[in-house]
Scaffold this motif. Structure first.
Motif, mmCIF file in Angstrom:
data_model
loop_
_atom_site.group_PDB
_atom_site.id
_atom_site.type_symbol
_atom_site.label_atom_id
_atom_site.label_comp_id
_atom_site.label_asym_id
_atom_site.label_seq_id
_atom_site.Cartn_x
_atom_site.Cartn_y
_atom_site.Cartn_z
ATOM 1 N N UNK A 109 36.086 -0.966 -33.215
ATOM 2 C CA UNK A 109 34.723 -1.501 -33.219
ATOM 3 C C UNK A 109 33.815 -0.646 -34.098
ATOM 4 N N UNK A 110 32.842 -1.298 -34.716
ATOM 5 C CA UNK A 110 31.857 -0.568 -35.519
ATOM 6 C C UNK A 110 30.895 0.208 -34.622
ATOM 7 N N UNK A 111 30.604 -0.372 -33.441
ATOM 8 C CA UNK A 111 29.675 0.264 -32.502
ATOM 9 C C UNK A 111 30.015 -0.184 -31.091
ATOM 10 N N UNK B 277 31.084 -10.292 -35.532
ATOM 11 C CA UNK B 277 30.472 -10.751 -34.284
ATOM 12 C C UNK B 277 29.993 -9.596 -33.414
ATOM 13 N N UNK B 278 29.110 -9.960 -32.513
ATOM 14 C CA UNK B 278 28.629 -9.030 -31.492
ATOM 15 C C UNK B 278 29.122 -9.571 -30.165
ATOM 16 N N UNK C 230 25.180 -15.717 -19.983
ATOM 17 C CA UNK C 230 24.395 -16.689 -20.761
ATOM 18 C C UNK C 230 23.002 -16.134 -21.052
ATOM 19 N N UNK C 231 22.405 -15.487 -20.047
ATOM 20 C CA UNK C 231 21.085 -14.877 -20.233
ATOM 21 C C UNK C 231 21.160 -13.702 -21.206
ATOM 22 N N UNK C 232 22.179 -12.872 -21.076
ATOM 23 C CA UNK C 232 22.317 -11.707 -21.944
ATOM 24 C C UNK C 232 22.483 -12.116 -23.407
ATOM 25 N N UNK C 233 23.329 -13.119 -23.656
ATOM 26 C CA UNK C 233 23.560 -13.584 -25.033
ATOM 27 C C UNK C 233 22.246 -14.094 -25.633
ATOM 28 N N UNK C 234 21.455 -14.779 -24.828
ATOM 29 C CA UNK C 234 20.158 -15.285 -25.289
ATOM 30 C C UNK C 234 19.209 -14.146 -25.655
ATOM 31 N N UNK C 235 19.302 -13.027 -24.962
ATOM 32 C CA UNK C 235 18.378 -11.910 -25.164
ATOM 33 C C UNK C 235 18.772 -10.945 -26.289
ATOM 34 N N UNK C 236 20.016 -11.004 -26.748
ATOM 35 C CA UNK C 236 20.458 -10.064 -27.785
ATOM 36 C C UNK C 236 19.571 -10.113 -29.027
ATOM 37 N N UNK D 61 26.344 -12.217 -38.007
ATOM 38 C CA UNK D 61 27.254 -11.991 -36.884
ATOM 39 C C UNK D 61 26.956 -12.997 -35.774
ATOM 40 N N UNK D 62 28.016 -13.595 -35.237
ATOM 41 C CA UNK D 62 27.878 -14.468 -34.069
ATOM 42 C C UNK D 62 27.764 -13.608 -32.826
#
Length: 175
Positions: free
Chosen positions: A33-35, A77-78, A96-102, A115-116
């Motif tokens: 992973x990059x990070x 991707x993230x 679902x909430x976390x993905x929306x907040x990224x 990045x997706x």
């Protein structure tokens, strides 16, 4: 008519089981992973977005911001990772909430272009219903089963001892 004291079992000392589980999972599944970030606060709380928050409101709003167990940045991707040993269904809605907040998270802004953003739910035991729901919601479902997690599940009565022995004999856990 006296009252008898309620006898309680002494509490076990607190152990950070899910923290160890997520760190071990990320290091094993994403070695290139990059990070890698753990326990990541996501998004900007609403009062702060509006720019009208006092310092006290800012502190309170930060307390209510959700945390993802891990964020892994790959080439294209993230991945937002949520691990659940207990109640894995709760992880689907949270993801679902976390993905929306990224995209709203300042520390992740520089990694967003091209990045997706993908949610990943990780559990120690396979559940076909959870897998179906994850597919419907666009979430990756992964099963990661280290033996020490199964031992913990037996200890807290989430898994029968006989099932634990069967899984050990069949080599279904990672030592």
């Amino acid at each position: 008519m006296g009252y008898e004291p309620i006898l309680r079992r002494p509490r076990r000392p607190y152990r950070q089981i899910e923290r160890r589980y997520v760190v071990e999972y990320v290091l094993n599944r994403y070695p290139r992973a990059l990070l890698r970030m753990f326990n990541v606060r996501l998004g900007i709380p609403t009062p702060i977005k509006a720019g009208k928050a006092s310092m006290a409101e800012y502190r309170v709003a930060k307390l209510w911001a959700p945390f993802a167990d891990a964020i892994v940045v790959l080439d294209n991707e993230i991945r937002v990772i949520e691990t659940k040993i207990r109640y894995p269904r709760h992880g689907i809605g949270a993801l679902k909430d976390y993905v929306r907040r990224v995209p709203e998270t300042p520390t992740l802004q520089k990694y967003l272009p091209n990045r997706n953003i993908i949610g990943v739910l990780v559990t120690p035991l396979y559940d076909p219903d959870i897998e179906r729901t994850c597919k419907l919601e666009g979430i990756i479902y992964d099963v990661y089963t280290p033996c020490w997690v199964l031992e913990y599940m037996v200890e807290v009565k989430l898994l029968p001892y006989s099932e634990y022995i069967r899984m050990l004999e069949e080599g279904k856990c990672i030592r």
